[in-house]
Every structure is written in C-alpha cells, then in structure tokens.
Design a protein around this motif. Structure first.
Motif, short mmCIF file in Angstrom:
data_model
loop_
_atom_site.label_atom_id
_atom_site.label_comp_id
_atom_site.label_asym_id
_atom_site.label_seq_id
_atom_site.Cartn_x
_atom_site.Cartn_y
_atom_site.Cartn_z
N HIS A 129 -27.93 18.62 66.12
CA HIS A 129 -28.75 19.82 65.97
C HIS A 129 -27.94 20.89 65.26
O HIS A 129 -26.81 21.18 65.63
CB HIS A 129 -29.20 20.35 67.33
CG HIS A 129 -29.89 21.68 67.23
ND1 HIS A 129 -31.11 21.84 66.61
CD2 HIS A 129 -29.52 22.92 67.64
CE1 HIS A 129 -31.47 23.10 66.66
NE2 HIS A 129 -30.52 23.79 67.27
N ARG A 130 -28.54 21.46 64.23
CA ARG A 130 -27.93 22.59 63.54
C ARG A 130 -28.89 23.77 63.62
O ARG A 130 -30.06 23.63 63.25
CB ARG A 130 -27.67 22.27 62.07
CG ARG A 130 -26.56 21.24 61.84
CD ARG A 130 -26.29 21.11 60.36
NE ARG A 130 -25.34 20.08 60.01
CZ ARG A 130 -24.23 20.28 59.32
NH1 ARG A 130 -23.93 21.50 58.90
NH2 ARG A 130 -23.42 19.29 59.02
N ARG A 132 -30.84 27.13 62.57
CA ARG A 132 -31.31 27.57 61.26
C ARG A 132 -30.29 28.47 60.60
O ARG A 132 -29.77 29.40 61.21
CB ARG A 132 -32.65 28.29 61.43
CG ARG A 132 -33.27 28.80 60.13
CD ARG A 132 -34.60 29.48 60.44
NE ARG A 132 -35.22 30.04 59.24
CZ ARG A 132 -34.97 31.26 58.77
NH1 ARG A 132 -34.10 32.03 59.39
NH2 ARG A 132 -35.59 31.70 57.69
N GLY A 133 -29.97 28.20 59.34
CA GLY A 133 -28.99 28.97 58.62
C GLY A 133 -29.52 30.30 58.13
O GLY A 133 -30.71 30.60 58.22
N ARG A 249 -32.40 30.23 65.41
CA ARG A 249 -31.38 30.07 66.45
C ARG A 249 -31.96 29.98 67.86
O ARG A 249 -31.25 30.23 68.86
CB ARG A 249 -30.32 31.17 66.35
CG ARG A 249 -29.56 31.08 65.03
CD ARG A 249 -28.47 32.11 64.90
NE ARG A 249 -27.76 31.87 63.63
CZ ARG A 249 -26.63 31.16 63.52
NH1 ARG A 249 -26.09 30.62 64.59
NH2 ARG A 249 -26.07 30.99 62.34
N GLY A 271 -18.98 20.85 57.48
CA GLY A 271 -19.39 21.57 58.67
C GLY A 271 -19.94 20.73 59.80
O GLY A 271 -20.31 21.26 60.86
N ALA A 272 -20.00 19.40 59.62
CA ALA A 272 -20.66 18.56 60.62
C ALA A 272 -19.88 18.52 61.93
O ALA A 272 -20.47 18.67 63.02
CB ALA A 272 -20.85 17.15 60.08
N LYS A 274 -17.84 20.66 63.15
CA LYS A 274 -17.94 21.96 63.80
C LYS A 274 -19.29 22.10 64.50
O LYS A 274 -19.38 22.59 65.63
CB LYS A 274 -17.74 23.07 62.78
CG LYS A 274 -17.76 24.47 63.38
CD LYS A 274 -17.51 25.53 62.32
CE LYS A 274 -17.53 26.93 62.94
NZ LYS A 274 -17.29 27.97 61.90
N ALA A 275 -20.36 21.64 63.82
CA ALA A 275 -21.69 21.71 64.41
C ALA A 275 -21.77 20.85 65.67
O ALA A 275 -22.38 21.24 66.67
CB ALA A 275 -22.74 21.26 63.40
N MET A 279 -22.42 22.19 69.49
CA MET A 279 -23.83 21.93 69.70
C MET A 279 -24.34 22.48 71.03
O MET A 279 -25.48 22.94 71.13
CB MET A 279 -24.10 20.42 69.61
CG MET A 279 -25.54 20.12 69.30
SD MET A 279 -25.89 18.46 68.68
CE MET A 279 -24.53 17.47 69.20
#
Length: 318
Positions: A129-130, A132-133, A249, A271-272, A274-275, A279
C-alpha cells in the motif's frame, strides 16, 4: 481433487464478470494483476476451498472472458473497486476477505480503504500500500525514470497492444519469465525505438513453476479481448490520482497481510522498500509481512505452497 468451476456473475457495478470459483464457506475474493487473469490463482482456488473457504477469482474489468468497455476512462480505480464491491454484493454476502496481486493489490487496498464495512481482511502480494502522493504520478515517473519506463510507455495509444498481440505466446512466455525470480535482474525501461519485450529475454527452458501448458492457457484466455483493456488500467494513473483526492492518506483499517518475493522488481523499484517499512503508518492493523527468498514478481504462481500457508493462516485468524 477439488474442482474449479466457472460462471458469469452480474456485478452490481453493471459489469458482467467471469469468475472461477471453488469451495464453500467465507468468501475470499482473489484479484489478479497484469498480464494475468483468473488462471494465476489456480493453486490458491483449490487450496482455499480445501481449507473451508469459498474462493472466487474473477477476470477483472477489460480482461479475458469478462472484457469491458472501449472507453479508456471507464478503467479508473473507482470503476475497479466498484466491480469488486459489486461482486461481493452479487455473491450475497455481507463481508469478504480481499486478496490482490500486482495491479489487483491496489484494487484490494483501495477496496479495504473505501469500503471497510465490506472487507473482513485484506491480503496483498507484491505491491505494498502506498498513500496517495502529492503530485500526478505519470509526470513524476517520467522525470525520475524517463519516457522508457514501462508505465510511461503504456500511455501511448495502440503501441503496446500491437506489440503484445503480435505473438501472444511469446508475450506471456517472456513476461512471465523476465519478472520471475529465475531470470537475471532487469529494469523495465524500454530502449529508445524498441518495445517492452526487448527487456524480457526468452527463457532457455521453463522454470519449475511454469509450463508450456500454462502459457497456452493464458493465450486462450486472452483470445477474445486482447490487451487494450488491461493496458487501459495504466492509462488511468493520473485520473486515479485526481479521483482519490477525498481519500488522500486515509488509512486502510481492516486487518492486513503483505507477501512479497525478495527478487520482485516491484520491491526493487524506487521508494518501494521505504513504503514497505512504513506501511503500518497507513495500514494500522498490518498483521505480518512475509518475505519469500528467491521469489520474483509472480508470487502466488512461483511459490504456491508458501503463499497458501500464509493466506490460510491469516484468513483463519480473522
């Protein structure tokens, strides 16, 4: 051996969806990724059924036997979540566990985020899950990785479809091998003047988890609809960013499980890690993160035994 059966179900979203299913019990919805279909869950359908669950794997919007509309804007994330919600409702249950892999993972995360009342638990493979940027994603990816990054390449009208439909067997064989844990590491950046398959080598032999019969099965499933619908999911990346502003978010509140291979190209992406490490900031009831050593992107196909064990344990805990 448990039988997998097939039928069509009218989702309350208005889409007539083909589903493969097995077993009886609590509903587990299995959402596939790209370029896949219900068949990518063949090992989970039977295992979940034998564990006492009603496992249902639809061909999602635009894919395989389900098909879908021609309009690109009909493939937004809200449409995809609507299909999943509508399928749960059409199957006559109040709640379901939702499992997603690859593109199916963002749909599963978003279904749990937008309709937690319907989701008993969410389990996602490969794609974390990321939140929303702050900016539209396509321009961000283009700036970071260039026009050749595959998600940017897929924005072109007709070009990727023509490439993939030229020889579907080669397309599936090369894609499935290239992103697996058996292939040399590679970055999905299309060379200038080339195509996506230029970064997908031909396997010298099939890995243990994939056979010529499996490739033929994917080819058969795509015969009627081709690749336009699936690629339209990518063409809605910026639209999804616009449409989900109201959930910027917002947390994913149902109990959650994440499974990934340590050789997955998604995990290696910018960035994966880190995400994944962060999480739980946005998925507060993340119960476990399961790492599969040596496994690539096709998690449930490459490592069915380990995935089944993790899924069944999680589902029984709910």
């Amino acid at each position: 051996m448990t039988e997998i059966t097939h039928r069509f179900v009218e989702s309350t979203s208005g889409l007539r969806m083909h589903v493969a299913e097995a077993g009886e019990g609590p509903l587990v919805l299995l959402l596939h990724g790209f370029p896949e279909c219900w068949y990518s869950w063949r090992h989970q359908l039977t295992a979940l059924a034998e564990a006492g669950f009603h496992a249902v794997a639809p061909d999602q919007r635009g894919y395989a036997r389900t098909g879908g509309p021609e309009e690109v804007d009909k493939y937004s994330l809200l449409h995809l979540v609507g299909d999943a919600v509508g399928l749960i409702e059409a199957l006559g249950v109040r709640q379901a566990s939702v499992v997603g892999h690859d593109w199916g993972a963002p749909v599963a995360w978003a279904t749990a985020q937008l309709r937690p009342d319907l989701v008993q638990g969410v389990a996602c493979l490969s794609v974390p899950h990321r939140p929303r940027g702050s900016k539209p994603p396509v321009a961000t990816m283009r700036k970071l990785l260039g026009d050749g990054f595959y998600m940017v390449y897929f924005q072109q009208p007709d070009v990727p479809e023509a490439e993939f439909e030229r020889d579907p067997a080669a397309t599936f064989r090369r894609m499935l091998y290239a992103a697996s844990g058996d292939a040399p590491p590679n970055v999905p950046i299309v060379p200038e003047g080339g195509g996506f398959l230029d970064v997908c080598p031909e396997p010298e032999e099939y890995p243990d988890w994939l056979t010529a019969e499996d490739v033929a099965a994917f080819v058969r499933e795509y015969e009627g609809t081709g690749f336009s619908g699936p690629i339209n999911w990518y063409r809605n990346l910026d639209r999804n960013w616009e449409l989900t502003a109201a959930w910027h978010r917002a947390p994913v509140t149902p109990p959650a499980l994440y499974i990934a291979g340590d050789r997955d190209m998604v995990v290696a992406g910018p960035g994966a890690r880190k995400a994944i490490d962060r999480m739980s900031d946005f998925v507060p009831d993340l119960r476990e993160t399961v790492w599969l050593p040596g496994c690539g992107h096709w998690t449930q196909q490459e490592r069915p035994t380990e995935v089944n064990e993790a899924l069944i344990g999680f589902l029984r805990s709910l």
